[in-house]
Scaffold this motif. Structure first.
Motif, mmCIF file in Angstrom:
data_model
loop_
_atom_site.group_PDB
_atom_site.id
_atom_site.type_symbol
_atom_site.label_atom_id
_atom_site.label_comp_id
_atom_site.label_asym_id
_atom_site.label_seq_id
_atom_site.Cartn_x
_atom_site.Cartn_y
_atom_site.Cartn_z
ATOM 1 N N TYR A 52 1.247 -1.452 -0.023
ATOM 2 C CA TYR A 52 -0.138 0.049 0.425
ATOM 3 C C TYR A 52 0.948 1.347 0.165
ATOM 4 O O TYR A 52 0.411 2.266 -0.584
ATOM 5 C CB TYR A 52 -1.112 0.261 0.972
ATOM 6 N N ASN A 53 1.970 0.862 0.594
ATOM 7 C CA ASN A 53 2.871 2.601 1.208
ATOM 8 C C ASN A 53 3.825 2.801 -0.347
ATOM 9 O O ASN A 53 3.337 3.093 -0.649
ATOM 10 C CB ASN A 53 3.767 2.270 2.153
ATOM 11 N N GLY A 54 3.868 1.286 -1.037
ATOM 12 C CA GLY A 54 4.580 1.747 -2.897
ATOM 13 C C GLY A 54 3.177 1.746 -3.335
ATOM 14 O O GLY A 54 4.378 2.828 -4.829
ATOM 15 N N TRP A 55 2.394 2.114 -3.035
ATOM 16 C CA TRP A 55 1.216 2.584 -4.324
ATOM 17 C C TRP A 55 0.942 4.136 -4.090
ATOM 18 O O TRP A 55 1.124 5.032 -5.121
ATOM 19 C CB TRP A 55 0.150 1.739 -4.102
ATOM 20 N N VAL A 56 1.572 3.979 -2.551
ATOM 21 C CA VAL A 56 1.020 6.233 -2.619
ATOM 22 C C VAL A 56 2.311 6.564 -2.850
ATOM 23 O O VAL A 56 1.827 7.853 -3.592
ATOM 24 C CB VAL A 56 0.738 6.227 -0.845
ATOM 25 N N LEU A 57 3.351 6.124 -2.297
ATOM 26 C CA LEU A 57 4.724 6.238 -2.980
ATOM 27 C C LEU A 57 4.821 6.822 -4.706
ATOM 28 O O LEU A 57 5.050 7.899 -5.160
ATOM 29 C CB LEU A 57 5.580 6.005 -2.420
ATOM 30 N N ALA A 58 4.290 5.988 -5.329
ATOM 31 C CA ALA A 58 4.493 5.783 -6.968
ATOM 32 C C ALA A 58 3.517 6.838 -7.265
ATOM 33 O O ALA A 58 3.897 7.471 -7.780
ATOM 34 C CB ALA A 58 3.672 4.332 -7.429
ATOM 35 N N ALA A 59 2.046 6.816 -6.604
ATOM 36 C CA ALA A 59 1.637 8.505 -6.870
ATOM 37 C C ALA A 59 1.798 9.204 -6.700
ATOM 38 O O ALA A 59 1.625 10.137 -7.960
ATOM 39 C CB ALA A 59 0.335 7.877 -6.492
ATOM 40 N N PHE A 60 1.733 9.490 -6.178
ATOM 41 C CA PHE A 60 3.110 10.872 -4.795
ATOM 42 C C PHE A 60 3.739 11.400 -6.579
ATOM 43 O O PHE A 60 4.568 12.686 -6.963
ATOM 44 C CB PHE A 60 3.917 10.745 -3.934
ATOM 45 N N SER A 61 5.281 10.046 -6.720
ATOM 46 C CA SER A 61 6.085 10.757 -7.859
ATOM 47 C C SER A 61 5.899 10.956 -9.179
ATOM 48 O O SER A 61 6.215 11.638 -9.928
ATOM 49 C CB SER A 61 6.767 9.483 -7.909
ATOM 50 N N ILE A 62 4.704 10.170 -9.013
ATOM 51 C CA ILE A 62 4.049 10.602 -10.611
ATOM 52 C C ILE A 62 3.477 12.058 -10.554
ATOM 53 O O ILE A 62 2.788 12.701 -11.576
ATOM 54 C CB ILE A 62 2.435 9.289 -11.689
ATOM 55 N N CYS A 63 2.614 12.329 -9.711
ATOM 56 C CA CYS A 63 2.882 13.966 -9.638
ATOM 57 C C CYS A 63 3.186 14.681 -9.563
ATOM 58 O O CYS A 63 3.103 16.045 -10.437
ATOM 59 C CB CYS A 63 1.275 14.157 -8.186
ATOM 60 N N PHE A 64 4.080 14.364 -9.374
ATOM 61 C CA PHE A 64 5.604 15.509 -8.769
ATOM 62 C C PHE A 64 5.986 15.716 -10.273
ATOM 63 O O PHE A 64 6.566 16.540 -10.751
ATOM 64 C CB PHE A 64 6.728 15.236 -8.025
ATOM 65 N N LEU A 65 6.093 14.561 -10.774
ATOM 66 C CA LEU A 65 6.562 14.588 -12.589
ATOM 67 C C LEU A 65 5.467 15.497 -13.058
ATOM 68 O O LEU A 65 5.931 15.914 -14.060
ATOM 69 C CB LEU A 65 7.320 13.306 -12.781
ATOM 70 N N ALA A 66 4.841 15.535 -12.777
ATOM 71 C CA ALA A 66 3.376 16.110 -13.951
ATOM 72 C C ALA A 66 3.708 17.645 -13.799
ATOM 73 O O ALA A 66 3.478 18.624 -14.609
ATOM 74 C CB ALA A 66 2.060 15.508 -13.621
ATOM 75 N N SER A 67 3.823 18.110 -12.441
ATOM 76 C CA SER A 67 3.973 18.952 -11.999
ATOM 77 C C SER A 67 5.046 19.811 -12.780
ATOM 78 O O SER A 67 5.183 20.746 -12.960
ATOM 79 C CB SER A 67 3.694 18.730 -10.555
ATOM 80 N N ALA A 68 6.437 19.310 -12.505
ATOM 81 C CA ALA A 68 8.046 19.195 -13.222
ATOM 82 C C ALA A 68 7.315 19.188 -14.777
ATOM 83 O O ALA A 68 8.520 20.647 -15.298
ATOM 84 C CB ALA A 68 8.544 18.820 -12.287
#
Length: 385
Positions: A20-36
């Motif tokens: 579950y923690n891995g899915w959450v971190l993966a979602a945040f990573s994608i969001c940060f990449l999209a924002s960048a």
């Protein structure tokens, strides 16, 4: 199992699957990449890059953590039905690094119960963790299983990895042996007139004939002449004498009609009856053997118990049928009683109509007709019909 569950199971056993923690971190990573990408902010690229790097490391470490672990299983001692199996495994860390936060699961057959789970906090390098647990048993049988599962998400808890280890096991659960005090099926074997019987030592016969072996409570059908009145008055209930029977070393062959298709509950009772009669005859120091359709004639306590643990109804008959000797025939087929050798006895679990069962009482061979509503223990000790 749905396609999603099967795919997730395949990922976990062949590679890794995010927790579950891995899915959450993966979602945040994608969001940060999209924002960048949208803002062209360098610090967002840095955060997303560090997050993806952390995910990559977290996916590799659990796979590495399960390497160098070997599982060995100690032999499992046989037990009787109703007792608990003692299962012992050794989990060896053959690597130079400690193994931490491991889950393990012994994949026992579903007939015995659900897979047994445990956890290990740490195994030092070149050390062995010994795991011992007890598993209750309900039914006799020979149970085999081959794998144990190791699972971990160490060290970051972001990805789960599960691997199988080959650890074959064989557990033998013997049938229940009823403690018979007396059994006319065995006690009255060999009392028919025959040249072999009369050739025995007559002086030994005379010395043992009509000697009281023990006293037991009166059962319906016992001769009144056997009542021991003095003991009956002392206990306030009728007690009868059990006389010493001159057996002369005759052979007792107990045959289980396992080639026939049985009702499962009746067959389990028949296996218990075969084991109980065999050991009762052995305690009487008689030459006792067991016959089943698949294994043929057997002798020896452990061999007989293992055969009865693995026997099943509807077996393929072996080349040699039942011996042409007086035997104790355990069956659910009333028609087979007509074909028994002279001097034989039978135990029948009813599958015929009441009329056919009544006709059995007039046949040449005496025996016991089992009543499913009464305890098997008392019926095996009841007088023959």
């Amino acid at each position: 199992m749905s396609i999603v569950h099967r795919f997730a199971n395949w990922l976990e056993t062949h590679w890794v699957i995010p927790a579950y923690n891995g899915w959450v971190l993966a979602a945040f990573s994608i969001c940060f990449l999209a924002s960048a990408i949208n803002t062209m902010a360098g610090w967002l690229y840095v955060i997303s890059g560090i997050s993806f790097a952390l995910l990559g490391i977290a996916a590799l470490l659990p796979v590495r953590s399960l390497r160098g672990i070997r599982v060995q299983r100690r032999p499992i001692d046989p037990v009787s039905s109703g007792d608990r199996l003692t299962i012992e495994l050794e989990i060896q860390n053959q690597s130079k690094d400690p193994k931490t936060l491991l889950q393990f699961q012994d994949m026992i057959p579903f007939v015995l119960g659900q897979p047994v789970q445990g956890t290990i906090e740490t195994i030092a390098p070149q050390e062995t963790y010994r795991w011992i647990y007890d598993q209750p048993t309900q039914q006799r049988g020979v149970y085999r299983w081959y794998t144990m599962q190791l699972r971990t998400a160490t060290p970051l808890g972001l990805f789960w990895c599960r691997r199988h280890r080959h650890a074959p096991a064989t557990a033998i659960v013997y049938p229940t042996v009823l403690p018979l005090i007396a059994s006319p099926l065995v006690d009255e074997m060999g009392q028919e007139d025959s040249p072999e019987f009369h050739s025995r030592d007559r002086r030994s016969h005379a010395a043992n004939e009509n000697v009281t072996r023990s006293l037991r409570p009166y059962r319906w059908g016992d001769p009144i002449r056997l009542v021991h009145w003095r003991t009956s008055a002392r206990y306030g209930q009728l007690r009868v004498r059990e006389l010493e029977v001159f057996t002369g070393g005759q052979e007792v062959v107990i045959c289980l009609d396992s080639a026939r298709i049985w009702q499962q509950q009746d067959f389990e009772q028949a296996v218990i009856a075969a084991a109980s009669l065999y050991f009762y005859a052995a305690r009487r120091q008689l030459n006792t053997r067991l016959w089943t359709a698949d294994s043929g004639l057997l002798q020896g306590h452990r061999v007989v118990l293992e055969a009865l643990a693995s026997v099943n109804p509807g077996e393929e008959p072996s080349k040699s049928g039942p011996p042409n000797l007086p035997l104790i025939w355990l069956t659910q087929n009333p028609l087979s009683i007509n074909t028994l050798p002279a001097g034989s006895r039978w135990v029948l679990w009813p599958s015929a109509s009441p009329t056919e069962q009544k006709n059995l009482l007039t046949r040449e061979h005496p025996g016991i007709l089992i009543n499913p509503e009464q305890p098997l223990h008392s019926q095996l000790q009841s007088p023959l019909r």
